[in-house]
Design an enzyme around this catalytic site. Sequence first.
Site, short mmCIF file in Angstrom:
data_model
loop_
_atom_site.label_atom_id
_atom_site.label_comp_id
_atom_site.label_asym_id
_atom_site.label_seq_id
_atom_site.Cartn_x
_atom_site.Cartn_y
_atom_site.Cartn_z
N GLU A 137 47.91 -1.16 78.88
CA GLU A 137 48.92 -0.17 79.29
C GLU A 137 48.30 1.19 79.61
OE1 GLU A 137 51.67 -1.33 80.18
OE2 GLU A 137 51.46 -3.25 79.15
N HIS A 140 47.07 1.19 83.05
CA HIS A 140 48.13 1.46 84.03
C HIS A 140 48.29 2.97 84.28
CE1 HIS A 140 50.06 -2.26 85.20
NE2 HIS A 140 50.16 -2.67 83.95
#
Length: 172
Positions: A137, A140
């Site tokens: 994450e 990202h």
Amino acid sequence: MSIRPILIIPEPKLRAISRPVEKIDGEIRKLVEDMFETMYDAPGIGLAAIQVGVEKRVVTIDTARDGEDSKPIALINPEIIAASDELSVYSEGCLSIPDFYEEVERPARVAVRFMDLEGKVREVEADGLLATCVQHEIDHLNGVLFIDHLSRLKRDRVIKKFTKQAKREAEG
């Protein structure tokens, strides 16, 4: 709360570098609520704000398995402050790259610093699936997708497949 559309590759916004959250207000709290609802609906175990089109450094994670109590974690402005030399391999998937899974090698343990929804700075050590999810994450937020950790050949194949699919959908 509402379910937001998840961006799918080759959407260029997925390569954007997310901006830090300046203050935790009602807008950020609503974003986090929506992200949890979107993530659970998908279903997934992690979601970065950029995946729902918001360029903010916000991540939601819940690695609880079926039958376990949920363990939702919201990370605001997360950063990895330490990583183990020991590596582990997990089969990763991504809500922005549906139905594609591939093994990725990452540090087995990480320490992450972030703000919680009350604005308190926290540090957590993570290992196993949580460590992998946190790294995925945070990637990202920096415009990096898990396919960037694969060989160029595999990555190019995946991008080509999703680009063709997006083109077909656009043509109706």
